[in-house]
Design a protein around this motif. Structure first.
Motif, PDB file in Angstrom:
ATOM      1  N   THR A 121      -8.330   2.198   2.104  1.00  0.00           N
ATOM      2  CA  THR A 121      -9.732   2.479   1.776  1.00  0.00           C
ATOM      3  C   THR A 121     -10.620   1.307   2.168  1.00  0.00           C
ATOM      4  O   THR A 121     -11.699   1.491   2.751  1.00  0.00           O
ATOM      5  CB  THR A 121      -9.869   2.769   0.274  1.00  0.00           C
ATOM      6  OG1 THR A 121      -9.021   3.863  -0.061  1.00  0.00           O
ATOM      7  CG2 THR A 121     -11.303   3.117  -0.075  1.00  0.00           C
ATOM      8  N   ASP A 122     -10.158   0.084   1.877  1.00  0.00           N
ATOM      9  CA  ASP A 122     -10.950  -1.084   2.247  1.00  0.00           C
ATOM     10  C   ASP A 122     -11.104  -1.185   3.762  1.00  0.00           C
ATOM     11  O   ASP A 122     -12.162  -1.623   4.254  1.00  0.00           O
ATOM     12  CB  ASP A 122     -10.270  -2.354   1.720  1.00  0.00           C
ATOM     13  CG  ASP A 122     -10.306  -2.431   0.198  1.00  0.00           C
ATOM     14  OD1 ASP A 122     -11.125  -1.714  -0.411  1.00  0.00           O
ATOM     15  OD2 ASP A 122      -9.493  -3.190  -0.373  1.00  0.00           O
ATOM     16  N   ALA A 123     -10.070  -0.790   4.499  1.00  0.00           N
ATOM     17  CA  ALA A 123     -10.112  -0.902   5.961  1.00  0.00           C
ATOM     18  C   ALA A 123     -11.135   0.044   6.557  1.00  0.00           C
ATOM     19  O   ALA A 123     -11.978  -0.369   7.374  1.00  0.00           O
ATOM     20  CB  ALA A 123      -8.723  -0.631   6.551  1.00  0.00           C
ATOM     21  N   TYR A 124     -11.106   1.330   6.189  1.00  0.00           N
ATOM     22  CA  TYR A 124     -12.040   2.240   6.848  1.00  0.00           C
ATOM     23  C   TYR A 124     -13.460   2.057   6.370  1.00  0.00           C
ATOM     24  O   TYR A 124     -14.415   2.388   7.092  1.00  0.00           O
ATOM     25  CB  TYR A 124     -11.577   3.701   6.726  1.00  0.00           C
ATOM     26  CG  TYR A 124     -11.809   4.378   5.393  1.00  0.00           C
ATOM     27  CD1 TYR A 124     -13.091   4.728   4.964  1.00  0.00           C
ATOM     28  CD2 TYR A 124     -10.731   4.728   4.582  1.00  0.00           C
ATOM     29  CE1 TYR A 124     -13.298   5.370   3.759  1.00  0.00           C
ATOM     30  CE2 TYR A 124     -10.932   5.365   3.371  1.00  0.00           C
ATOM     31  CZ  TYR A 124     -12.217   5.693   2.971  1.00  0.00           C
ATOM     32  OH  TYR A 124     -12.413   6.330   1.771  1.00  0.00           O
ATOM     33  N   ARG A 125     -13.665   1.527   5.169  1.00  0.00           N
ATOM     34  CA  ARG A 125     -15.029   1.339   4.667  1.00  0.00           C
ATOM     35  C   ARG A 125     -15.804   0.300   5.482  1.00  0.00           C
ATOM     36  O   ARG A 125     -17.030   0.298   5.502  1.00  0.00           O
ATOM     37  CB  ARG A 125     -14.987   0.917   3.190  1.00  0.00           C
ATOM     38  CG  ARG A 125     -14.782   2.111   2.258  1.00  0.00           C
ATOM     39  CD  ARG A 125     -14.679   1.659   0.822  1.00  0.00           C
ATOM     40  NE  ARG A 125     -14.589   2.809  -0.081  1.00  0.00           N
ATOM     41  CZ  ARG A 125     -14.291   2.724  -1.379  1.00  0.00           C
ATOM     42  NH1 ARG A 125     -14.045   1.523  -1.910  1.00  0.00           N
ATOM     43  NH2 ARG A 125     -14.233   3.815  -2.120  1.00  0.00           N
TER      44      ARG A 125
ATOM     45  N   PRO B  53      -2.973  -5.497  11.642  1.00  0.00           N
ATOM     46  CA  PRO B  53      -2.225  -4.550  10.797  1.00  0.00           C
ATOM     47  C   PRO B  53      -3.122  -3.692   9.915  1.00  0.00           C
ATOM     48  O   PRO B  53      -2.793  -2.529   9.664  1.00  0.00           O
ATOM     49  CB  PRO B  53      -1.309  -5.461   9.967  1.00  0.00           C
ATOM     50  CG  PRO B  53      -1.926  -6.812  10.050  1.00  0.00           C
ATOM     51  CD  PRO B  53      -2.598  -6.892  11.362  1.00  0.00           C
ATOM     52  N   GLU B  54      -4.248  -4.215   9.443  1.00  0.00           N
ATOM     53  CA  GLU B  54      -5.094  -3.407   8.569  1.00  0.00           C
ATOM     54  C   GLU B  54      -5.880  -2.360   9.354  1.00  0.00           C
ATOM     55  O   GLU B  54      -6.121  -1.258   8.867  1.00  0.00           O
ATOM     56  CB  GLU B  54      -6.030  -4.296   7.749  1.00  0.00           C
ATOM     57  CG  GLU B  54      -5.290  -5.184   6.755  1.00  0.00           C
ATOM     58  CD  GLU B  54      -4.301  -4.384   5.916  1.00  0.00           C
ATOM     59  OE1 GLU B  54      -4.673  -3.322   5.383  1.00  0.00           O
ATOM     60  OE2 GLU B  54      -3.127  -4.816   5.809  1.00  0.00           O
ATOM     61  N   TYR B  55      -6.297  -2.692  10.563  1.00  0.00           N
ATOM     62  CA  TYR B  55      -6.959  -1.671  11.378  1.00  0.00           C
ATOM     63  C   TYR B  55      -5.967  -0.563  11.734  1.00  0.00           C
ATOM     64  O   TYR B  55      -6.303   0.631  11.700  1.00  0.00           O
ATOM     65  CB  TYR B  55      -7.524  -2.289  12.654  1.00  0.00           C
ATOM     66  CG  TYR B  55      -8.100  -1.252  13.584  1.00  0.00           C
ATOM     67  CD1 TYR B  55      -9.352  -0.706  13.340  1.00  0.00           C
ATOM     68  CD2 TYR B  55      -7.383  -0.807  14.695  1.00  0.00           C
ATOM     69  CE1 TYR B  55      -9.884   0.272  14.176  1.00  0.00           C
ATOM     70  CE2 TYR B  55      -7.905   0.161  15.539  1.00  0.00           C
ATOM     71  CZ  TYR B  55      -9.147   0.702  15.275  1.00  0.00           C
ATOM     72  OH  TYR B  55      -9.662   1.666  16.102  1.00  0.00           O
ATOM     73  N   LEU B  56      -4.714  -0.934  12.044  1.00  0.00           N
ATOM     74  CA  LEU B  56      -3.711   0.080  12.365  1.00  0.00           C
ATOM     75  C   LEU B  56      -3.388   0.970  11.171  1.00  0.00           C
ATOM     76  O   LEU B  56      -2.908   2.090  11.335  1.00  0.00           O
ATOM     77  CB  LEU B  56      -2.437  -0.588  12.889  1.00  0.00           C
ATOM     78  CG  LEU B  56      -2.540  -1.189  14.299  1.00  0.00           C
ATOM     79  CD1 LEU B  56      -1.281  -1.965  14.638  1.00  0.00           C
ATOM     80  CD2 LEU B  56      -2.791  -0.100  15.334  1.00  0.00           C
ATOM     81  N   ARG B  57      -3.675   0.471   9.977  1.00  0.00           N
ATOM     82  CA  ARG B  57      -3.461   1.304   8.789  1.00  0.00           C
ATOM     83  C   ARG B  57      -4.365   2.542   8.840  1.00  0.00           C
ATOM     84  O   ARG B  57      -3.984   3.625   8.407  1.00  0.00           O
ATOM     85  CB  ARG B  57      -3.736   0.485   7.522  1.00  0.00           C
ATOM     86  CG  ARG B  57      -3.173   1.104   6.254  1.00  0.00           C
ATOM     87  CD  ARG B  57      -3.495   0.238   5.050  1.00  0.00           C
ATOM     88  NE  ARG B  57      -2.879  -1.080   5.132  1.00  0.00           N
ATOM     89  CZ  ARG B  57      -1.635  -1.333   4.781  1.00  0.00           C
ATOM     90  NH1 ARG B  57      -0.862  -0.366   4.337  1.00  0.00           N
ATOM     91  NH2 ARG B  57      -1.150  -2.559   4.877  1.00  0.00           N
TER      92      ARG B  57
END
Length: 877
Positions: A691-695, A803-807
């Motif tokens: 959630t934090d990544a796409y926000r 890694p967080e963008y790939l999430r």
């Protein structure tokens, strides 16, 4: 070309493009003659075609189908400019007539080679042949039919049928001694590479011709006492030692209407005689020739003036004119087929061919059969439909300005009507003109309607609509970087749907960016991608230095911006007041609000002006490859509808499940429940990170101040496509814009020396720091814009994502060991192939635009990129 009677030991001289019809009774040796003198692929045998359609070469019931096949193949060969030989008896006029017609349809010369051997010899040859089980009457009838149609030993009857050459072999000795030579057509000057200075219709304007020739750099030796125009020309100085000399090339209509046709003829004839010029005939020249030959012609359209000017000339000069015009060839194909010159132009299907229809077209063009209000024939605009690869330079119909249309250009700018005399320098494509010194003749049709010039070029007017046939179906696109890129029919159909329903004004769509391949999968714990693999890809292929660029949290955007409305009109043919466009990688407008887009482009133009780039780059337009933040409205909508829904559903579910499992673990205990609780707590942590990544990619946009544009490629300007500059130049040049407006963002980057471990380690640490803060990652590119290895073109860039963008891409739990192991088996071969093909197409589309090729040629590549995007491949790569 006159027909000839074959004699023993003489060579049969065949035009290089002709339809050769072998005629003779069974047993005359036609097939043996064909095998001896022609390539197997050149010979079409009726017997062989019977075998193709019936598995039996002697099955006479299959004759009709066999000849259908033979005619079809012969037509295709002639269409492609290949000499073709028909091996059949062809003893009756009705058998031969269809081949004469076929040759005419393809504007090539029909030639008959007749094996008129004695009947007894043919009968003896057929004895004992299993495939010749017919009676002697068959050969007797064939011999009689052949001789009746020949009209004598010289084949006069075949000449009357339309055969341009007839060669008759009457004995075994004739056949044995005969040789076949291929002779180039008179219009075949492919070995002549220029450079040329091509001059439009002169029409007796001698003073302007002299001024134009001198402005082209030629010297003129004016000999005292010599008749006016009987002067020698000296070509311009050579640019370097060993360079070929320039030559003039006249497009005909040397005479009529103007004040001094004799002097024009003297100058042109002497230049041709001395090898300083070439010339093709115009319709006015041919009309003068007919008059000099004693034909009854109408003394109109300026011929009266020419005849009056010739009255005082000697009979020897008149005869020289007659022979000169009579020797001229309808058109020339030059420079390995890249250049075609003809007085009235020439369609692709007629180029390099010889027929009466070709000559008529070269002299008069093509008309619709109608007349206009001035009583003049309405001409068919063949250039609007031209799709040939050769440049066609022509005249005949005066135009206010010499203008390109589909690779053709008319350079008759109406000097005799008070316009200009124009020359085209080839291969430079430079136009040189001199103004007429007077109006020597009043045109029937107004030469400059209303005294104005069209606001758009002929090409821009024609490009107001693209044709479906130019993009649909299977296509093979030849590019400079990669040869023969195939666009499948099904992919073209998918691209057509997108382009026709959603794309922006096609006049702005000069480029679509390629897809980008990720680096090789990393084996490091907890990571799918890592810079080390990207560095290894280039290092192992001989690249010593790469540029690493921060990947922005935005959408790929292409920005085309013009300095002003005049530039938009002149270069793009846009007259709506727009000065540019911002569009996505699928060709859709980024902004739905036109006023917002206009304000955005105004800010960008002001920054370019302040940075001094218009003058520095010598351009009035730019094409930029950028990242635009935030993501496009469509992308943000996808985030909210798809990714946000996943996050909300998971949080809602886990909000109930985790406390329940915690309570169960306290109350019941046991390793199984505690393991399950641990997995669910890990899932909840993953969902929080997801959630934090796409926000980070979603924020409300209230005004222009909420946008950021980060340009990273200055793709093209009027000076060219800037693939000759390395990525550091692109970064430095575009960074200058950011200092003039907060709307623009300079891209963080650094160069890495792949031969230095410390340099590579420093870049890896930079990536780790960036992605630890939630950054998307970086793009790794070879320092040179275009890099090649031992196996060819290298990837123009590979992406290395955090890694967080790939999430966001692979899901909240993609780093779970079982999921990560499966992802590491992903295949990159197809993605990398797509990236290279789309990159080559993108550069090709820009190069074609800079060369001012027709929009259909540019869109062939743009459409190809969009079509390749529909190829099945994991989009998450």
């Amino acid at each position: 070309m006159m027909p000839y009677q074959q004699r023993s030991g003489f060579a049969i001289q065949l035009p290089e493009l002709s339809l050769v019809v072998l005629a003779g009774p069974s047993g005359s040796g036609k097939s043996s003659f064909a095998r001896k003198h022609f390539k197997p692929t050149e010979v079409l045998s009726s017997d062989y075609c019977r075998g193709l359609v019936s598995d039996d070469e002697n099955n006479q019931a299959a004759t009709h189908d066999a000849f259908d096949v033979l005619h079809y193949i012969a037509g295709k060969r002639l269409k492609n400019g290949l000499l073709t030989v028909i091996d059949a008896t062809n003893v009756r006029p009705e058998d031969r007539r269809q081949y004469v017609q076929l040759a005419r349809e393809h504007h090539c010369l029909p030639v008959a080679i007749v094996l008129n051997l004695p009947e007894r010899l043919c009968q003896d040859r057929n004895v004992g042949r299993a495939d010749r089980d017919f009676g002697p009457h068959v050969i007797r009838n064939q011999c009689m039919a052949l001789r009746r149609g020949m009209g004598g030993r010289q084949g006069r009857g075949l000449q009357r049928e339309g055969f341009r050459q007839v060669w008759v072999l009457e004995s075994e000795g004739d056949v044995t001694a005969a040789t076949v030579e291929r002779t180039p057509l008179w219009n075949n000057k492919k070995h002549e590479h220029g450079p040329f200075d091509i001059i439009g219709d002169v029409h007796g304007c001698f003073d302007e011709l002299v001024e134009l020739i001198e402005s082209l750099g030629y010297g003129i030796e004016r000999r005292a006492g010599a008749p006016e125009g009987d002067w020698s020309l000296t070509p311009p100085a050579l640019p370097h030692e060993g360079a070929p000399e320039r030559r003039l090339l006249f497009l005909g209509d040397l005479v009529d209407r103007g004040p001094n046709s004799p002097a024009v003829l003297r100058l042109a004839m002497r230049a041709v005689r001395e090898g300083r010029a070439m010339c093709v005939p115009g319709n006015h020249d041919i009309k003068l020739l007919r008059k000099l030959n004693g034909r009854n012609v109408q003394i109109t359209h300026g011929l009266a003036e020419t005849l009056e000017q010739l009255e005082g000339e000697s009979p020897e000069f008149i005869e020289e004119i007659r022979k000169f015009i009579d020797s001229l060839v309808s058109h020339y194909v030059l420079d390995d087929g890249r250049l075609v010159v003809a007085h009235a132009g020439l369609k692709e299907s007629m180029q390099g061919r010889g027929s009466g229809a070709v000559r008529e077209f070269c002299l008069y063009g093509e008309t619709t059969g109608e007349t206009d209000e001035f009583g003049l024939p309405v001409r068919y605009n063949w250039a609007a439909e031209y799709r040939g690869g050769a440049m066609v330079v022509y005249g005949h119909t005066p135009v206010p300005e010499a203008d390109w249309l589909n690779g053709t250009i008319c350079i008759d700018t109406g000097c005799v009507f008070g316009g200009k005399l124009t020359a085209l320098r080839y291969p430079e494509r430079e136009r040189v003109s001199v103004d007429a010194k007077a109006v020597y003749a009043e045109p029937v049709r107004p030469f400059l309607p209303d005294g104005s010039v069209a606001e758009l070029t002929a090409q821009q007017q024609h490009d107001d609509m693209l044709h479906l046939a130019d993009v649909v179906g299977k296509r093979i696109v030849d590019t400079r970087l990669q040869r023969n890129i195939t666009i499948r029919e099904e992919n073209a159909t998918a691209a057509l749907e997108v382009m026709s329903r959603f794309a922006a004004d096609p006049r702005w769509l000069i480029y679509l960016p390629p897809t980008m391949s990720p680096c090789e999968t990393s084996e490091r714990a907890g990571l799918l991608e890592h810079p080390a693999e990207a560095f290894d890809y280039y290092r192992s292929r001989g690249v010593a230095a790469v540029v690493c660029e921060e990947k922005h949290m935005g959408s790929r955007a292409v920005v085309v911006v013009c300095r002003n409305e005049d530039a938009a009109r002149e270069r793009f043919g846009v007259t709506t007041g727009e000065v540019g466009i911002v569009y996505t990688r699928t060709g859709r407008r980024f902004f739905s609000d036109e006023q917002l887009e206009a304000a955005f482009l105004d800010r960008l133009r002001a920054s370019i002006e302040a940075a001094g780039l218009w003058e520095e780059l010598g351009t009035s337009w730019m094409c930029l490859d950028c990242e635009l933040m935030p993501w496009s409205a469509k992308a943000q909508g996808l985030l909210r509808e798809q990714y946000a829904a996943v996050g909300s559903a998971a949080r809602f579910t886990l909000a109930e499940a985790v406390p329940a499992l915690g309570a169960a673990a306290e109350r019941i205990g046991g390793d199984e429940i505690r393991d399950l609780l641990a997995r669910y707590e890990a899932r909840r942590a993953s969902i929080t990170k997801y959630t934090d990544a796409y926000r980070q990619y979603c924020w409300e946009v209230g005004s222009l101040e909420d946008y950021k544009l980060a340009p990273f490629h200055l793709l093209a300007t009027e000076r060219g496509v800037h693939t000759d500059r390395d990525h550091l130049w692109h970064m430095a040049t575009l960074a200058r814009l950011a200092g003039h407006d907060a709307l623009l963002l300079a891209t963080n980057h650094r160069m890495v020396d792949l031969t230095d471990e410390a340099s590579s380690a420093d870049a890896i640490a930079w990536w780790e720091s960036m992605t630890a803060r939630g950054g998307e990652g970086m793009v790794v590119k070879p320092r040179e814009f275009i890099a090649r290895g031992s196996l060819g073109l290298l990837q123009p860039a590979v992406k290395c994502r955090g890694p967080e963008y790939l999430r966001i891409i692979y899901g909240p739990e993609y780093l779970a060991p079982e999921n990560l192991e499966r992802l590491r088996r992903r295949g990159l071969k197809h993605k990398r192939s797509l990236a290279l093909r789309e990159f080559a197409l993108g550069i090709e589309s820009l190069e074609r635009f800079v060369r001012r090729e027709p929009l259909r040629r540019v869109h062939e590549c743009v459409f190809g990129v969009l079509a390749l995007e529909s190829e099945p491949v994991d989009p998450r790569l």
